[in-house]
Scaffold this motif. Structure first.
Motif, short mmCIF file in Angstrom:
data_model
loop_
_atom_site.label_atom_id
_atom_site.label_comp_id
_atom_site.label_asym_id
_atom_site.label_seq_id
_atom_site.Cartn_x
_atom_site.Cartn_y
_atom_site.Cartn_z
N VAL A 227 -1.24 -4.83 -6.78
CA VAL A 227 -0.24 -5.88 -7.01
C VAL A 227 -0.16 -6.79 -5.78
O VAL A 227 -0.13 -8.02 -5.91
N PHE A 228 -0.14 -6.19 -4.60
CA PHE A 228 -0.16 -6.96 -3.35
C PHE A 228 -1.33 -7.94 -3.33
O PHE A 228 -1.18 -9.12 -3.01
N ASN B 81 -3.02 -9.20 -5.78
CA ASN B 81 -2.87 -10.27 -6.76
C ASN B 81 -1.81 -11.28 -6.36
O ASN B 81 -1.97 -12.48 -6.58
N VAL B 82 -0.74 -10.81 -5.75
CA VAL B 82 0.34 -11.71 -5.33
C VAL B 82 -0.11 -12.59 -4.17
O VAL B 82 0.18 -13.79 -4.12
N PHE B 83 -0.84 -12.01 -3.23
CA PHE B 83 -1.21 -12.72 -2.00
C PHE B 83 -2.63 -13.28 -1.99
O PHE B 83 -3.09 -13.76 -0.96
#
Length: 141
Positions: free
Chosen positions: A103-104, A106-108
Motif C-alpha cells: 500500500v505504501f 502504491n500511495v507514494f
C-alpha cells in the motif's frame, strides 16, 4: 540400564533416527527465504515497468510459487509430522506487514521514484531475518 556402552549405542541410534526424521520433513526456513527472495526480485521492477505489463508476471509467478510451496509442504508433512509447532503463525504476522508496504508503494509511487524497492526491502527483511534465524536453529538440532 546398567551397561553404559549399550546406553550410549541406544542414544546414538536415537540421534540417527532423529536426524533422518528432521531431514525428511519440510524446512520452514527454506520456504520463508524463498518468499523473501521472491519479494526482493519481483516487487522492485514496479518502479520501472508499468503495472499493466509487470502485474501479470507477478501474478503468474506468485501463483506458481504458491503451488510449488503447497506441494513441498504436502510432501514433507506427508512423511513427517514434527512434534514442534508448525511455524505458520509467521505468515499471519508477515502478510499484513507485506500488504502495508505494498500500500505504501502504491500511495507514494508518484512522489518517490523507488517506492516499490523501498517496500520490497522493508517487507522482505523481517521474513529473511526470521528464515536465517530458523536455519541456524535447525542446524543445531
Amino acid at each position: 540400564m546398567d551397561d553404559p556402552v549399550a546406553a550410549a549405542a541406544m542414544l546414538h541410534q536415537a540421534q540417527q533416527v532423529q536426524d533422518r526424521t528432521f531431514k525428511a520433513g519440510p524446512k520452514e526456513w527454506l520456504v520463508q527465504m524463498a518468499w523473501a527472495g521472491w519479494v526482493l526480485l519481483f516487487i522492485p521492477p514496479f518502479d520501472f515497468v508499468g503495472g499493466e505489463i509487470w502485474g501479470p508476471v507477478v501474478l503468474a509467478s506468485s501463483a506458481a510459487g504458491t503451488i510449488v510451496c503447497y506441494r513441498y509442504y504436502l510432501k514433507g508433512y506427508g512423511r513427517v509430522h514434527p512434534l514442534a509447532p508448525k511455524q505458520w503463525r509467521v505468515w499471519l504476522v508477515w502478510s499484513p506487514w507485506y500488504a502495508a508496504w505494498i500500500v505504501f508503494a502504491n500511495v507514494f509511487k508518484d512522489r518517490t521514484p523507488v517506492a516499490a524497492t523501498i517496500a520490497a526491502v522493508a517487507s522482505a527483511a523481517p521474513l529473511l531475518g526470521y528464515a536465517l534465524r530458523n536455519r541456524r536453529r535447525a542446524a543445531r538440532q
